[in-house]
Design a protein around this motif. Structure first.
Motif, short mmCIF file in Angstrom:
data_model
loop_
_atom_site.label_atom_id
_atom_site.label_comp_id
_atom_site.label_asym_id
_atom_site.label_seq_id
_atom_site.Cartn_x
_atom_site.Cartn_y
_atom_site.Cartn_z
N GLY A 159 -24.82 -45.55 -30.88
CA GLY A 159 -25.66 -45.22 -30.12
C GLY A 159 -25.33 -45.38 -28.40
N ASN A 160 -26.16 -44.24 -27.63
CA ASN A 160 -25.60 -44.07 -25.77
C ASN A 160 -26.42 -45.43 -25.02
N ASN A 161 -27.51 -45.62 -25.53
CA ASN A 161 -27.97 -46.61 -25.09
C ASN A 161 -27.54 -47.62 -24.60
N SER A 162 -26.99 -47.88 -22.60
CA SER A 162 -26.58 -48.93 -22.67
C SER A 162 -25.74 -48.75 -21.09
N PRO A 163 -25.98 -49.58 -19.92
CA PRO A 163 -25.57 -49.30 -18.70
C PRO A 163 -24.51 -49.26 -18.53
N ARG A 206 -22.58 -47.42 -20.54
CA ARG A 206 -21.44 -46.32 -20.93
C ARG A 206 -20.51 -45.41 -20.12
#
Length: 94
Positions: free
Chosen positions: A66-70, A72
């Motif tokens: 997953g790449n949906n992180s603040p 990243r």
């Protein structure tokens, strides 16, 4: 990443170090009603050794699909060097 984020709160003055460490060690054990989160004579140790000045570059170390992180693309202080679980080394950094 959790430890680095907690240490960031400490460095920003939003959390005392003793409270931060309790929040990621003894407090969860108390909530679960288990004897953990403390070092005691005669019991196998579970701990981590960290370099508080070390930098964790999440751009290079991202393991999730997953790449949906603040965080990243963040660089966070505090890198874990060694993890011991129940008296046995479970992770050792390069």
């Amino acid at each position: 990443m959790l430890l680095s984020l907690v240490l960031q709160l400490v460095s920003e003055g939003k959390l005392e170090l003793s409270r931060a460490l309790d929040a990621v060690t003894a407090a969860p054990a108390r909530c679960l009603g288990i004897q953990a989160g403390q070092l005691e004579t005669g019991r196998p140790a579970s701990l981590c050794v960290l370099d508080p000045a070390g930098v964790k570059d999440l751009r290079e170390d991202w393991l999730s699909a997953g790449n949906n992180s603040p965080w990243r693309h963040a660089q966070l202080k505090g890198s874990v060097k060694l993890t011991v679980c129940q008296g046995k080394v479970s992770w050792l950094s390069d």
